[in-house]
Design a protein around this motif. Structure first.
Motif, PDB file in Angstrom:
ATOM      1  N   PRO A 181       0.816  -1.219   0.000  1.00 23.20           N
ATOM      2  CA  PRO A 181       0.000   0.000   0.000  1.00 23.20           C
ATOM      3  C   PRO A 181       0.849   1.268   0.000  1.00 23.20           C
ATOM      4  O   PRO A 181       1.963   1.296   0.535  1.00 23.20           O
ATOM      5  CB  PRO A 181      -0.819  -0.127   1.297  1.00 23.20           C
ATOM      6  N   LYS A 182       0.280   2.302  -0.608  1.00 28.60           N
ATOM      7  CA  LYS A 182       0.957   3.592  -0.708  1.00 28.60           C
ATOM      8  C   LYS A 182       0.481   4.490   0.432  1.00 28.60           C
ATOM      9  O   LYS A 182      -0.716   4.768   0.561  1.00 28.60           O
ATOM     10  CB  LYS A 182       0.666   4.231  -2.063  1.00 28.60           C
ATOM     11  N   VAL A 183       1.444   4.923   1.247  1.00 26.66           N
ATOM     12  CA  VAL A 183       1.149   5.650   2.484  1.00 26.66           C
ATOM     13  C   VAL A 183       1.584   7.100   2.345  1.00 26.66           C
ATOM     14  O   VAL A 183       2.767   7.376   2.099  1.00 26.66           O
ATOM     15  CB  VAL A 183       1.873   5.003   3.682  1.00 26.66           C
ATOM     16  N   ALA A 184       0.655   8.029   2.529  1.00 30.58           N
ATOM     17  CA  ALA A 184       0.958   9.454   2.490  1.00 30.58           C
ATOM     18  C   ALA A 184       0.967  10.000   3.914  1.00 30.58           C
ATOM     19  O   ALA A 184      -0.027   9.904   4.632  1.00 30.58           O
ATOM     20  CB  ALA A 184      -0.063  10.200   1.644  1.00 30.58           C
ATOM     21  N   LEU A 185       2.095  10.567   4.329  1.00 37.88           N
ATOM     22  CA  LEU A 185       2.235  11.180   5.643  1.00 37.88           C
ATOM     23  C   LEU A 185       1.885  12.658   5.496  1.00 37.88           C
ATOM     24  O   LEU A 185       2.631  13.419   4.859  1.00 37.88           O
ATOM     25  CB  LEU A 185       3.661  11.004   6.153  1.00 37.88           C
ATOM     26  N   LEU A 186       0.774  13.049   6.060  1.00 37.99           N
ATOM     27  CA  LEU A 186       0.213  14.364   5.778  1.00 37.99           C
ATOM     28  C   LEU A 186       0.792  15.467   6.665  1.00 37.99           C
ATOM     29  O   LEU A 186       1.129  15.259   7.828  1.00 37.99           O
ATOM     30  CB  LEU A 186      -1.302  14.337   5.951  1.00 37.99           C
ATOM     31  N   SER A 187       0.851  16.652   6.080  1.00 33.24           N
ATOM     32  CA  SER A 187       1.166  17.875   6.804  1.00 33.24           C
ATOM     33  C   SER A 187       0.490  19.016   6.056  1.00 33.24           C
ATOM     34  O   SER A 187      -0.282  18.784   5.110  1.00 33.24           O
ATOM     35  CB  SER A 187       2.681  18.085   6.898  1.00 33.24           C
ATOM     36  N   ALA A 188       0.784  20.240   6.462  1.00 27.90           N
ATOM     37  CA  ALA A 188       0.216  21.396   5.760  1.00 27.90           C
ATOM     38  C   ALA A 188       0.971  21.697   4.478  1.00 27.90           C
ATOM     39  O   ALA A 188       0.445  22.348   3.570  1.00 27.90           O
ATOM     40  CB  ALA A 188       0.243  22.621   6.677  1.00 27.90           C
ATOM     41  N   VAL A 189       2.196  21.213   4.387  1.00 27.97           N
ATOM     42  CA  VAL A 189       3.056  21.480   3.229  1.00 27.97           C
ATOM     43  C   VAL A 189       3.767  20.191   2.838  1.00 27.97           C
ATOM     44  O   VAL A 189       3.751  19.201   3.581  1.00 27.97           O
ATOM     45  CB  VAL A 189       4.098  22.576   3.553  1.00 27.97           C
ATOM     46  N   GLU A 190       4.398  20.220   1.682  1.00 28.52           N
ATOM     47  CA  GLU A 190       5.078  19.027   1.185  1.00 28.52           C
ATOM     48  C   GLU A 190       6.602  19.155   1.272  1.00 28.52           C
ATOM     49  O   GLU A 190       7.335  18.302   0.755  1.00 28.52           O
ATOM     50  CB  GLU A 190       4.661  18.728  -0.258  1.00 28.52           C
ATOM     51  N   THR A 191       7.080  20.182   1.934  1.00 27.25           N
ATOM     52  CA  THR A 191       8.512  20.344   2.156  1.00 27.25           C
ATOM     53  C   THR A 191       8.790  20.335   3.655  1.00 27.25           C
ATOM     54  O   THR A 191       7.920  20.650   4.464  1.00 27.25           O
ATOM     55  CB  THR A 191       9.025  21.669   1.556  1.00 27.25           C
ATOM     56  N   ILE A 192      10.015  19.967   4.006  1.00 25.61           N
ATOM     57  CA  ILE A 192      10.364  19.888   5.425  1.00 25.61           C
ATOM     58  C   ILE A 192      10.588  21.296   5.970  1.00 25.61           C
ATOM     59  O   ILE A 192      11.373  22.082   5.430  1.00 25.61           O
ATOM     60  CB  ILE A 192      11.623  19.023   5.614  1.00 25.61           C
ATOM     61  N   ASN A 193       9.864  21.588   7.046  1.00 22.49           N
ATOM     62  CA  ASN A 193       9.947  22.891   7.703  1.00 22.49           C
ATOM     63  C   ASN A 193      10.242  22.650   9.180  1.00 22.49           C
ATOM     64  O   ASN A 193       9.442  22.033   9.875  1.00 22.49           O
ATOM     65  CB  ASN A 193       8.622  23.641   7.540  1.00 22.49           C
ATOM     66  N   HIS A 195       9.884  24.311  11.648  1.00 23.32           N
ATOM     67  CA  HIS A 195       8.885  24.890  12.557  1.00 23.32           C
ATOM     68  C   HIS A 195       7.574  24.098  12.553  1.00 23.32           C
ATOM     69  O   HIS A 195       6.683  24.387  13.352  1.00 23.32           O
ATOM     70  CB  HIS A 195       8.604  26.345  12.175  1.00 23.32           C
ATOM     71  N   ILE A 196       7.456  23.116  11.665  1.00 18.25           N
ATOM     72  CA  ILE A 196       6.240  22.285  11.590  1.00 18.25           C
ATOM     73  C   ILE A 196       6.642  20.857  11.925  1.00 18.25           C
ATOM     74  O   ILE A 196       7.252  20.148  11.113  1.00 18.25           O
ATOM     75  CB  ILE A 196       5.591  22.355  10.191  1.00 18.25           C
ATOM     76  N   THR A 197       6.289  20.435  13.130  1.00 17.29           N
ATOM     77  CA  THR A 197       6.745  19.136  13.646  1.00 17.29           C
ATOM     78  C   THR A 197       6.339  17.975  12.751  1.00 17.29           C
ATOM     79  O   THR A 197       7.093  17.010  12.577  1.00 17.29           O
ATOM     80  CB  THR A 197       6.199  18.914  15.066  1.00 17.29           C
ATOM     81  N   SER A 198       5.135  18.065  12.181  1.00 15.62           N
ATOM     82  CA  SER A 198       4.657  16.943  11.365  1.00 15.62           C
ATOM     83  C   SER A 198       5.528  16.711  10.137  1.00 15.62           C
ATOM     84  O   SER A 198       5.639  15.581   9.656  1.00 15.62           O
ATOM     85  CB  SER A 198       3.199  17.168  10.945  1.00 15.62           C
ATOM     86  N   THR A 199       6.172  17.745   9.617  1.00 11.20           N
ATOM     87  CA  THR A 199       7.071  17.538   8.474  1.00 11.20           C
ATOM     88  C   THR A 199       8.343  16.809   8.910  1.00 11.20           C
ATOM     89  O   THR A 199       8.874  15.973   8.174  1.00 11.20           O
ATOM     90  CB  THR A 199       7.437  18.869   7.791  1.00 11.20           C
ATOM     91  N   LEU A 200       8.827  17.114  10.108  1.00  8.68           N
ATOM     92  CA  LEU A 200      10.009  16.425  10.629  1.00  8.68           C
ATOM     93  C   LEU A 200       9.693  14.960  10.928  1.00  8.68           C
ATOM     94  O   LEU A 200      10.491  14.062  10.618  1.00  8.68           O
ATOM     95  CB  LEU A 200      10.511  17.127  11.888  1.00  8.68           C
ATOM     96  N   ASP A 201       8.510  14.726  11.517  1.00  5.30           N
ATOM     97  CA  ASP A 201       8.099  13.350  11.788  1.00  5.30           C
ATOM     98  C   ASP A 201       7.967  12.557  10.494  1.00  5.30           C
ATOM     99  O   ASP A 201       8.365  11.388  10.419  1.00  5.30           O
ATOM    100  CB  ASP A 201       6.767  13.336  12.546  1.00  5.30           C
ATOM    101  N   ALA A 202       7.402  13.189   9.469  1.00  2.00           N
ATOM    102  CA  ALA A 202       7.224  12.497   8.190  1.00  2.00           C
ATOM    103  C   ALA A 202       8.570  12.096   7.605  1.00  2.00           C
ATOM    104  O   ALA A 202       8.754  10.972   7.116  1.00  2.00           O
ATOM    105  CB  ALA A 202       6.455  13.389   7.216  1.00  2.00           C
ATOM    106  N   ALA A 203       9.534  13.009   7.654  1.00  4.89           N
ATOM    107  CA  ALA A 203      10.868  12.697   7.125  1.00  4.89           C
ATOM    108  C   ALA A 203      11.503  11.548   7.902  1.00  4.89           C
ATOM    109  O   ALA A 203      12.103  10.634   7.312  1.00  4.89           O
ATOM    110  CB  ALA A 203      11.750  13.942   7.197  1.00  4.89           C
TER     111      ALA A 203
END
Length: 315
Positions: A181-193, A195-203
């Motif tokens: 399955p294809k898993v998308a880890l969501l955040s407000a943006v698609e680049t690592i920021n 200041h946005i914890t969810s982007t760091l967690d996704a990476a």
């Protein structure tokens, strides 16, 4: 003149296929916890008639009998008498621990009441895996089943919890026949920021998958919602990924986001929703008072497919 887009969709078609696909599997013995209203009792009985589950009703016997609709007979159904909802939850969990039942199904009680018994450190159903909730959505404008997690259990999951949330969802989707399955880890943006914890967690989760700490899926993130489910949006933003626009699983940053995504798809996009909790000793069919009969049946079918898949892995 630009013509409007037209979508042809039969409501609940994917759920009906899911239910049909379980017909060759044995019914799973399921404790229905506090089924003291017509909706929760009727859904369990219908799932029993369809061969999805073998219901065992746990709760105040007099109230269960009173909830039966005209013409419904409970003479062939086992009823375990319990004085109230908290006692029913504890008794149902004990039945799992003794091996009497293979799944739990929420009746007319609050989710917190049921989960309090499930997560009890000494008498509950904890495993080494973090428990998480998975919504299985049949969305009219999306061409395949879509899982959204976690919308009901983990409020603000940390990185370790998110690893288990992702793995639980992958296991569920594999039980439905999707090998990778294809898993998308969501955040407000698609680049690592930073200041946005969810982007760091996704990476971090993507790297954990690379190192084998998450298995069985193709993981990408961070991705914003639009480029997770729309190939056009992903192309416009120059995102080159096998997951973008093709996601089977949407992993939200926290419970609030996941719950809002699922509810918006249900109430604005006309999606049907089935729900299940994974990561405990047995699957927990977590229904809502707003669920249709078809959604309740589909939730039972999810548990049935999941148990069959897990049995196949262990054997």
């Amino acid at each position: 003149m630009v013509l409007p887009e037209v979508y042809l969709h039969i409501q609940g078609a994917q759920y009906k296929r899911l239910i049909t696909a379980t017909e060759g599997l044995a019914a799973i013995t399921t404790a229905i916890v506090h089924p003291c209203d017509a909706l929760s009792l009727g859904g369990a009985l219908e799932a029993g008639r369809r061969g999805l589950i073998q219901p065992v009703l746990v709760g105040p016997k007099a109230r269960i009998l009173a909830a039966a609709q005209a013409g419904e007979s409970l003479t062939s159904i086992e009823i375990i008498d319990a004085p109230h909802s908290h006692a029913a939850a504890a008794m149902a969990v004990a039945m799992v621990r003794s091996g009497k039942v293979s799944a739990l199904m929420k009746g007319a009680l609050h989710t917190d009441e049921l989960m309090e018994a499930v997560v009890n450190a000494e008498l509950g159903l904890r495993t080494e895996r973090r428990m998480s909730h998975v919504y299985a959505l049949d969305v009219p404008t999306y061409p395949k089943p879509l899982l959204v997690t976690d919308a009901a259990i983990n409020i603000y999951p940390d990185l370790a919890h998110k690893r288990d949330i992702v793995q639980n969802a992958i296991d569920m989707m594999q039980s439905l026949g999707v090998t990778c399955p294809k898993v998308a880890l969501l955040s407000a943006v698609e680049t690592i920021n930073p200041h946005i914890t969810s982007t760091l967690d996704a990476a971090a989760l993507c790297k954990m998958a690379d190192r084998g700490q998450i298995q069985g899926g193709m993981i990408e993130g961070p991705l914003a919602f639009d480029n997770a489910i729309s190939a056009k949006a992903a192309a416009e933003k120059g995102i080159r990924s096998q997951v973008a626009g093709e996601a089977d699983i949407l992993v939200a940053p926290d419970l609030e986001a996941a719950n809002m995504i699922a509810k918006q798809l249900i109430y604005l996009a006309g999606a049907d929703a089935a729900g299940i909790v994974l990561g405990a000793r047995v699957p927990i069919i977590l229904t809502s008072r707003a669920d249709s009969l078809l959604s309740r049946l589909a939730s039972c079918a999810l548990a049935k497919r999941y148990l069959d898949h897990q049995t196949g892995i262990r054997s």
